[in-house]
Design a protein around this motif. Structure first.
Motif: not given
Length: 242
Positions: A87-98
């Motif tokens: 979960f944490g890795n997924y959210v981080f990757e989303i935020c990094k994309g933004f």
């Protein structure tokens, strides 16, 4: 501005003036016998709907993350538990994309308590690469104000159930639900411990919930959320001034 409904041309134009994105985060899990499994998604959605009317010209409203981490409620049917790391890795990757798309301010509007520890790590990692974040855990951040309206808050308790009823009274019921208090401090951990902490998959006095209380809670907390967002922008200005 709703990211789901704008096109590429609109997105490029929006990037010229908007550097703040709000990412709603929730969970699909048991919420007692009486509340929708998607309670932790439905409530952030409703806040987004109301926030867009107030700050939609300055904030991009991103599609939600519907699944999260729920160790405590994992023993119950209907809970779709994602590991904390995944979960944490997924959210981080989303935020990094933004961030790579120019969004230096990221608001994580989190509707689920089990996500908090992972999001703490996520926001530290984001800060290290230059992102300013605001995490909103409404049920903790505004708890004392909540208790002025809903005296017995909790997981699918008086506050959450009221907020769901204010969205749609078909998504929850109160008759015969009663009240449940957590019998053991959460600092104790053991296999399937959530079934002991939440024997009926909820806490608080859900039977006292009403749609009217839910509307009052949204109105009250919306003002507090807007204040927190304004503070994030003030931090941005101070940092830019050096």
């Amino acid at each position: 501005m709703d990211m789901m409904t704008i096109n590429l041309k609109d997105f490029k134009e929006m990037q010229k003036t908007v550097n703040t994105v709000l990412l709603p985060i929730g969970m699909i899990e048991a919420h007692g016998p009486h509340c929708a499994l998607g309670t932790d998604v439905l409530i952030p959605r409703e806040f987004v709907r109301r926030l867009e009317k107030e700050r939609g010209n300055r904030i991009l409203m991103a599609p939600e993350v519907s699944y999260g981490h729920s160790w405590g409620l994992a023993p119950f049917p209907g809970t779709i538990d994602i590991s904390a790391n995944a979960f944490g890795n997924y959210v981080f990757e989303i935020c990094k994309g933004f961030y790579q798309n120019g969004f230096e301010n990221i608001i994580l509007f989190n509707g689920h308590g089990g996500n908090i520890s992972s999001l703490d790590i996520v926001t530290e990692k984001l800060a290290d690469i230059g992102v300013r974040t605001l995490t909103i855990n409404w049920y903790i951040d505004y708890r004392e104000d909540i208790k002025k309206i809903a005296l017995n808050p909790g997981h699918a308790g008086e506050d959450e159930t009221s907020l769901v009823l204010a969205i749609n009274e078909k998504y929850a019921f109160t008759e015969g639900v009663g009240s449940h208090e957590i019998p053991l401090a959460k600092r104790f951990r053991f296999k399937n411990g959530g079934a002991t902490l939440y024997p009926e998959a909820f806490s608080g006095n859900a039977e006292e919930a009403t749609a009217e209380k839910g509307e009052r809670l949204y109105s009250m907390m919306l003002d507090l959320v807007l204040q927190d967002i304004d503070t994030l922008w003030e931090i941005e200005q101070k940092l830019e001034r050096g």
